[in-house]
Write a protein that holds these residues in place. Sequence first.
Motif, PDB file in Angstrom:
ATOM      1  N   THR A 209       0.852  -1.190   0.000  1.00 28.54           N
ATOM      2  CA  THR A 209       0.000   0.000   0.000  1.00 28.54           C
ATOM      3  C   THR A 209       0.885   1.236   0.000  1.00 28.54           C
ATOM      4  OG1 THR A 209      -1.749  -1.137   1.227  1.00 28.54           O
ATOM      5  CG2 THR A 209      -1.795   1.258   1.271  1.00 28.54           C
ATOM      6  N   GLU A 210       0.647   2.144  -0.923  1.00 30.79           N
ATOM      7  CA  GLU A 210       1.494   3.335  -1.017  1.00 30.79           C
ATOM      8  C   GLU A 210       1.248   4.241   0.183  1.00 30.79           C
ATOM      9  OE1 GLU A 210       2.780   6.742  -4.254  1.00 30.79           O
ATOM     10  OE2 GLU A 210       0.714   6.032  -4.236  1.00 30.79           O
ATOM     11  N   PHE A 211       2.318   4.707   0.777  1.00 31.53           N
ATOM     12  CA  PHE A 211       2.207   5.655   1.882  1.00 31.53           C
ATOM     13  C   PHE A 211       2.976   6.914   1.527  1.00 31.53           C
ATOM     14  CE2 PHE A 211       4.164   7.570   5.682  1.00 31.53           C
ATOM     15  CZ  PHE A 211       3.022   7.941   6.355  1.00 31.53           C
ATOM     16  N   LYS A 212       2.261   8.000   1.457  1.00 29.05           N
ATOM     17  CA  LYS A 212       2.944   9.281   1.271  1.00 29.05           C
ATOM     18  C   LYS A 212       2.125  10.362   1.960  1.00 29.05           C
ATOM     19  CE  LYS A 212       1.011  10.282  -3.335  1.00 29.05           C
ATOM     20  NZ  LYS A 212       1.344  10.583  -4.733  1.00 29.05           N
ATOM     21  N   GLN A 213       2.856  11.244   2.620  1.00 32.56           N
ATOM     22  CA  GLN A 213       2.207  12.334   3.326  1.00 32.56           C
ATOM     23  C   GLN A 213       1.705  13.360   2.323  1.00 32.56           C
ATOM     24  OE1 GLN A 213       5.947  12.327   5.462  1.00 32.56           O
ATOM     25  NE2 GLN A 213       4.839  12.860   7.315  1.00 32.56           N
ATOM     26  N   GLN A 214       0.479  13.807   2.517  1.00 32.23           N
ATOM     27  CA  GLN A 214      -0.147  14.747   1.596  1.00 32.23           C
ATOM     28  C   GLN A 214       0.190  16.189   1.965  1.00 32.23           C
ATOM     29  OE1 GLN A 214      -2.124  13.579  -1.070  1.00 32.23           O
ATOM     30  NE2 GLN A 214      -1.371  11.596  -0.407  1.00 32.23           N
ATOM     31  N   LYS A 215       0.042  17.061   1.003  1.00 30.28           N
ATOM     32  CA  LYS A 215       0.187  18.489   1.248  1.00 30.28           C
ATOM     33  C   LYS A 215      -1.061  19.200   0.754  1.00 30.28           C
ATOM     34  CE  LYS A 215       5.220  18.872   1.169  1.00 30.28           C
ATOM     35  NZ  LYS A 215       6.393  19.551   0.574  1.00 30.28           N
ATOM     36  N   ALA A 216      -1.593  20.099   1.579  1.00 26.50           N
ATOM     37  CA  ALA A 216      -2.811  20.809   1.206  1.00 26.50           C
ATOM     38  C   ALA A 216      -2.471  22.088   0.456  1.00 26.50           C
ATOM     39  CB  ALA A 216      -3.622  21.147   2.459  1.00 26.50           C
ATOM     40  N   VAL A 217      -3.406  22.478  -0.387  1.00 24.25           N
ATOM     41  CA  VAL A 217      -3.279  23.778  -1.036  1.00 24.25           C
ATOM     42  C   VAL A 217      -3.463  24.858   0.029  1.00 24.25           C
ATOM     43  CG1 VAL A 217      -4.331  25.324  -2.721  1.00 24.25           C
ATOM     44  CG2 VAL A 217      -4.159  22.887  -3.201  1.00 24.25           C
ATOM     45  N   LYS A 218      -2.672  25.920  -0.042  1.00 22.84           N
ATOM     46  CA  LYS A 218      -2.785  26.994   0.931  1.00 22.84           C
ATOM     47  C   LYS A 218      -4.136  27.696   0.769  1.00 22.84           C
ATOM     48  CE  LYS A 218       2.130  27.967   1.542  1.00 22.84           C
ATOM     49  NZ  LYS A 218       3.210  28.990   1.442  1.00 22.84           N
ATOM     50  N   ILE A 219      -4.862  27.791   1.879  1.00 19.37           N
ATOM     51  CA  ILE A 219      -6.151  28.462   1.856  1.00 19.37           C
ATOM     52  C   ILE A 219      -6.181  29.521   2.945  1.00 19.37           C
ATOM     53  CG2 ILE A 219      -7.481  26.563   0.850  1.00 19.37           C
ATOM     54  CD1 ILE A 219      -8.289  25.733   3.656  1.00 19.37           C
ATOM     55  N   LYS A 220      -6.930  30.561   2.714  1.00 20.41           N
ATOM     56  CA  LYS A 220      -7.036  31.628   3.696  1.00 20.41           C
ATOM     57  C   LYS A 220      -7.926  31.162   4.835  1.00 20.41           C
ATOM     58  CE  LYS A 220      -7.831  36.591   4.089  1.00 20.41           C
ATOM     59  NZ  LYS A 220      -8.266  37.831   3.385  1.00 20.41           N
ATOM     60  N   THR A 221      -7.469  31.309   6.063  1.00 23.46           N
ATOM     61  CA  THR A 221      -8.237  30.864   7.229  1.00 23.46           C
ATOM     62  C   THR A 221      -8.516  32.039   8.155  1.00 23.46           C
ATOM     63  OG1 THR A 221      -6.219  30.314   8.469  1.00 23.46           O
ATOM     64  CG2 THR A 221      -7.203  28.566   7.144  1.00 23.46           C
ATOM     65  N   LYS A 222      -9.527  31.856   8.980  1.00 27.77           N
ATOM     66  CA  LYS A 222      -9.864  32.884   9.982  1.00 27.77           C
ATOM     67  C   LYS A 222      -8.797  32.900  11.063  1.00 27.77           C
ATOM     68  CE  LYS A 222     -14.133  32.679  11.449  1.00 27.77           C
ATOM     69  NZ  LYS A 222     -15.388  32.076  11.942  1.00 27.77           N
ATOM     70  N   ASP A 223      -8.538  34.070  11.625  1.00 27.66           N
ATOM     71  CA  ASP A 223      -7.561  34.154  12.702  1.00 27.66           C
ATOM     72  C   ASP A 223      -8.213  34.348  14.066  1.00 27.66           C
ATOM     73  OD1 ASP A 223      -8.463  36.717  12.408  1.00 27.66           O
ATOM     74  OD2 ASP A 223      -6.519  37.581  11.820  1.00 27.66           O
ATOM     75  N   SER A 224      -9.545  34.265  14.117  1.00 26.58           N
ATOM     76  CA  SER A 224     -10.269  34.330  15.390  1.00 26.58           C
ATOM     77  C   SER A 224     -11.661  33.758  15.177  1.00 26.58           C
ATOM     78  CB  SER A 224     -10.349  35.775  15.903  1.00 26.58           C
ATOM     79  OG  SER A 224     -11.098  36.571  15.001  1.00 26.58           O
ATOM     80  N   GLY A 225     -12.354  33.490  16.283  1.00 27.94           N
ATOM     81  CA  GLY A 225     -13.698  32.937  16.199  1.00 27.94           C
ATOM     82  C   GLY A 225     -13.742  31.496  16.660  1.00 27.94           C
ATOM     83  N   LEU A 226     -14.769  30.763  16.207  1.00 29.52           N
ATOM     84  CA  LEU A 226     -14.995  29.388  16.671  1.00 29.52           C
ATOM     85  C   LEU A 226     -14.980  28.376  15.529  1.00 29.52           C
ATOM     86  CD1 LEU A 226     -17.960  30.033  19.157  1.00 29.52           C
ATOM     87  CD2 LEU A 226     -15.554  29.717  19.736  1.00 29.52           C
ATOM     88  N   PHE A 227     -15.796  28.628  14.506  1.00 25.43           N
ATOM     89  CA  PHE A 227     -15.938  27.686  13.399  1.00 25.43           C
ATOM     90  C   PHE A 227     -15.018  28.118  12.252  1.00 25.43           C
ATOM     91  CE2 PHE A 227     -19.767  27.477  15.885  1.00 25.43           C
ATOM     92  CZ  PHE A 227     -20.104  26.135  15.910  1.00 25.43           C
TER      93      PHE A 227
END
Length: 569
Positions: A209-227
């Motif tokens: 079974t192939e094992f390789k760590q994935q990398k996510a595309v950079k996305i803008k995230t909130k810097d405060s709040g809950l959800f």
Amino acid sequence: MINRFKFKGELEEEWLKEAGLSNLFGESSGDSLESMVFLSTLTRTQKAAVEKRVETVTQTMRKKNKQHQIPDVRDIFRLQNDSKGKVCDGSEPSTVRTGENKNETHDGTKGPKFSLGTDEQKNLPEDMPSSDTDINLEISFAEQAANLKDSSVGKMYKGGGGDTLLPNFRLPKDKTGTTKIGDLAPQDMKKVYSLALIELTALYDILGTEFKQQKAVKIKTKDSGLFGVPLSLLLEQDQKRVPGTKIPLIFQKLIAQIEETTLETEGLLRIPGVATRVKGLCQELEAKFYEGTFNWENVKQHDAASLLKLFIRELPQPLLTVEYLKAFQDVQNLPTRKQQLQALNLLVILLPEANRDTLKVLLEFLQRVIDHRDKNKMTLKNVAMVMAPNLFTFHGFGSKTIEQSEFVMAAGTANVMRFMIQYQKLLWTIPKFIVNQVRKQTESQKKEKKDKAMKKLLKKMAYDREKHEKQEKTPNDTDVPQGVIRVQAPHLSKVSMAIQLTEELKAGDIVARFLSQKSGNVQTLKREEVFLYEIGGNIGERCLDDDTYMKDLYELNPNAEWVIKPRQS
């Protein structure tokens, strides 16, 4: 083809860095003594996994015409074997085989700790009662898989079904104590992480079974709040309000709100809340939760359950992490139930602490829901099917491959979810073979440091050398008779006691003995708050479970110090 190979080489380079083996390539490849010590503790299959990736990186570097010297991967392992002697699984040292003969076994195994077992044991079908219920934590999982790889037996049914299809796996009792995640000091856990990554990769290699760590595309995230706030950032802002908290406050509160009514509500977690009301509650929580003005009386149970699932789905990075989400998903493709459980065990160890702690609280809550299945109709299978999409769906890989296969993947990830809920106590156990490898690394590192210090001392006067040797003596050598340990308890009324070791003496007995010794000082710590710790010798620090047999552990680590203290938060 070349571009694809280069990309693969970059992935393998990242893998080696994650495993703490960046010294095996690049400009620092000549300064690899620490890596040699590390490699000396690896099993054959673990070495094969490392060797395969060093070879890929080496070829990639040569294609890029790097100026610095590129070591031959065979030389790295030849040097290590020549200098360190026998490898950790008890076999004679040799270049690790990555071809057709890699499943051969060697003669000359020693003792039970890292032995691959007798021929009779190797040929046992895995679905016999002795093997489908006991999980062997003393032998590398990849080594076990290598021994079963060519066998036509041992294939367990992997499809869906009722709760009763899952085997009754159990941990055999270990006289030197079971080690849970959280029992070891940070410096030990760093070694555990590297070993778990290599072991998981070796296991997946053996099973094809192939094992390789994935990398996510950079996305803008909130810097405060809950959800929609990164878990690490959410905890950072929570810890300013409640120091030491390890689980997001909103996550804790939503679970408490669900449990406040009753867990016997039929369709709990399955029946959604009213969408418009859930959306309104979400916005109101964002505005009022930290102010303490949110009115929880307005939140119905099904709404709270929907908010909990929304919180998990809205995490910018999945709770199972971008790096390992695909590896969690691929667990369903492994040949046997036992191998699936072994892979999950290693993956849980690899999770960042915040993700792992939050996952643990979630799985414990889900089990409490299942405990009321006679009333709420939420069996293990039902809960797993409802919750799996929230943990396993992620749209940030920059590719439609995973999204397109979501429907096909759904049933399989539900089975992985079932495993995570059913065997959660097993998953938070650190395998003994990894703890033993940590001990071996610690011993080797101390020996290397001592040898270096000794070379310097030999250049000095004789009295300096004598002074150094006296400093090296432990309290056990000078103050305590053979078969007796000195236990310190700085937080208790009785701060020190000499304990005679017997065959049946357990860690819990020693703690109880200290707590029974009351003096003028008031005993402020409760029994469940204090534990016996093994400190130093061939480990950094380890919290002992109460059933640890002290004589067996003392023989494993005679140079340790023994301290009773509250568990570290």
